[in-house]
Design a protein around this motif. Sequence first.
Motif, PDB file in Angstrom:
ATOM      1  N   ARG A 141      39.623  -3.472  -9.126  1.00 22.38           N
ATOM      2  CA  ARG A 141      40.571  -4.237  -9.947  1.00 22.38           C
ATOM      3  C   ARG A 141      41.856  -4.574  -9.199  1.00 22.38           C
ATOM      4  N   LEU A 142      42.082  -3.978  -8.050  1.00 23.67           N
ATOM      5  CA  LEU A 142      43.299  -4.220  -7.283  1.00 23.67           C
ATOM      6  C   LEU A 142      43.187  -5.540  -6.522  1.00 23.67           C
TER       7      LEU A 142
ATOM      8  N   TRP B 149      47.234   0.158 -16.763  1.00 19.18           N
ATOM      9  CA  TRP B 149      47.083  -1.285 -16.954  1.00 19.18           C
ATOM     10  C   TRP B 149      47.532  -1.708 -18.361  1.00 19.18           C
TER      11      TRP B 149
ATOM     12  N   SER C 134      47.507   5.119 -12.792  1.00 18.69           N
ATOM     13  CA  SER C 134      46.266   5.540 -13.444  1.00 18.69           C
ATOM     14  C   SER C 134      45.486   4.351 -13.984  1.00 18.69           C
ATOM     15  N   THR C 135      44.234   4.587 -14.307  1.00 17.39           N
ATOM     16  CA  THR C 135      43.418   3.534 -14.918  1.00 17.39           C
ATOM     17  C   THR C 135      43.977   3.119 -16.275  1.00 17.39           C
TER      18      THR C 135
ATOM     19  N   ARG D 152      39.057   0.575  -6.395  1.00 15.77           N
ATOM     20  CA  ARG D 152      39.803  -0.530  -5.792  1.00 15.77           C
ATOM     21  C   ARG D 152      39.384  -1.901  -6.322  1.00 15.77           C
TER      22      ARG D 152
ATOM     23  N   GLY E  91      40.515   6.342  -6.028  1.00 17.25           N
ATOM     24  CA  GLY E  91      40.561   5.486  -7.205  1.00 17.25           C
ATOM     25  C   GLY E  91      39.649   4.288  -7.018  1.00 17.25           C
TER      26      GLY E  91
ATOM     27  N   ASN F 145      45.047   3.330  -9.144  1.00 18.76           N
ATOM     28  CA  ASN F 145      44.024   2.927 -10.120  1.00 18.76           C
ATOM     29  C   ASN F 145      42.978   4.030 -10.220  1.00 18.76           C
ATOM     30  N   TYR F 146      43.492   5.213 -10.475  1.00 23.54           N
ATOM     31  CA  TYR F 146      42.652   6.411 -10.528  1.00 23.54           C
ATOM     32  C   TYR F 146      42.647   6.998 -11.934  1.00 23.54           C
TER      33      TYR F 146
END
Length: 241
Positions: free
Chosen positions: A108-109, A68, A64-65, A106, A104, A137-138
């Motif tokens: 920041r990935l 992090w 998830s967002t 992408r 999600g 990252n959703y």
Amino acid sequence: MADDIRSHKGPRHVAIIMDGNGRWATQRGRPRLFGHHAGARRVREIVEACPDYGVEYLTIFAFSTENWKRTQVEVAGLMSLFRRYITKEARALRDENVQVRFIGDRVRLDAKLVSLMDELELMTAHCTGINLTIALNYGGRDEVARATKRLAQDVADGRLNPRDVNEETLPKYLDTCVLPDPDLVIRTSGEARISNFLLWQSAYSEYEFVDTLWPDFTAGEFGRLMLSYGARDRRFGAVKA
């Protein structure tokens, strides 16, 4: 038996919040990443079980967002796990006719992971079996915010008339625009919250909160939930005459 199962009216789209990997590892005196690796292996079993219950779409919440905020060691380990999982499973998923997509943000990935995600989507784009969507990252609120920005830009550019915007407009801008809404959302590990997952899409979804930690969530338990779903009376706000 398989024919009997397929004739049962189960959910077409199942979404799963795969919770409990860290606790599963802690209970065994192992680091949290040990649990995440065990959880990743469990995904294959559930994907393979879907056709037996008529499930056409499976969406899993992988990162998830908000994740992090975890320790750098755990986040780095998860990113490495995602890269390894895609590399290891790509060919098998294609051979098993599984179409894979990611939802999600992408941005920041890392570039290597995004490249692997793109390759897997392209490799399985022709597959016609189970549709596996991985939320990476959703966050539901983040998804709606990004969708609203795209919608607003189309209005600003004259491609969309504000008077034409209604509740059927926004879904066309969501990450899940090509997917049906989930019929059933499952959360493992005993927690009873939705954790910012598919907020718009799950407005009328049925929910199952189970105590089982994700690495222990078997195809058998999945199957029992699929069968019990068929007994539910879904009215979508209406009342039967």
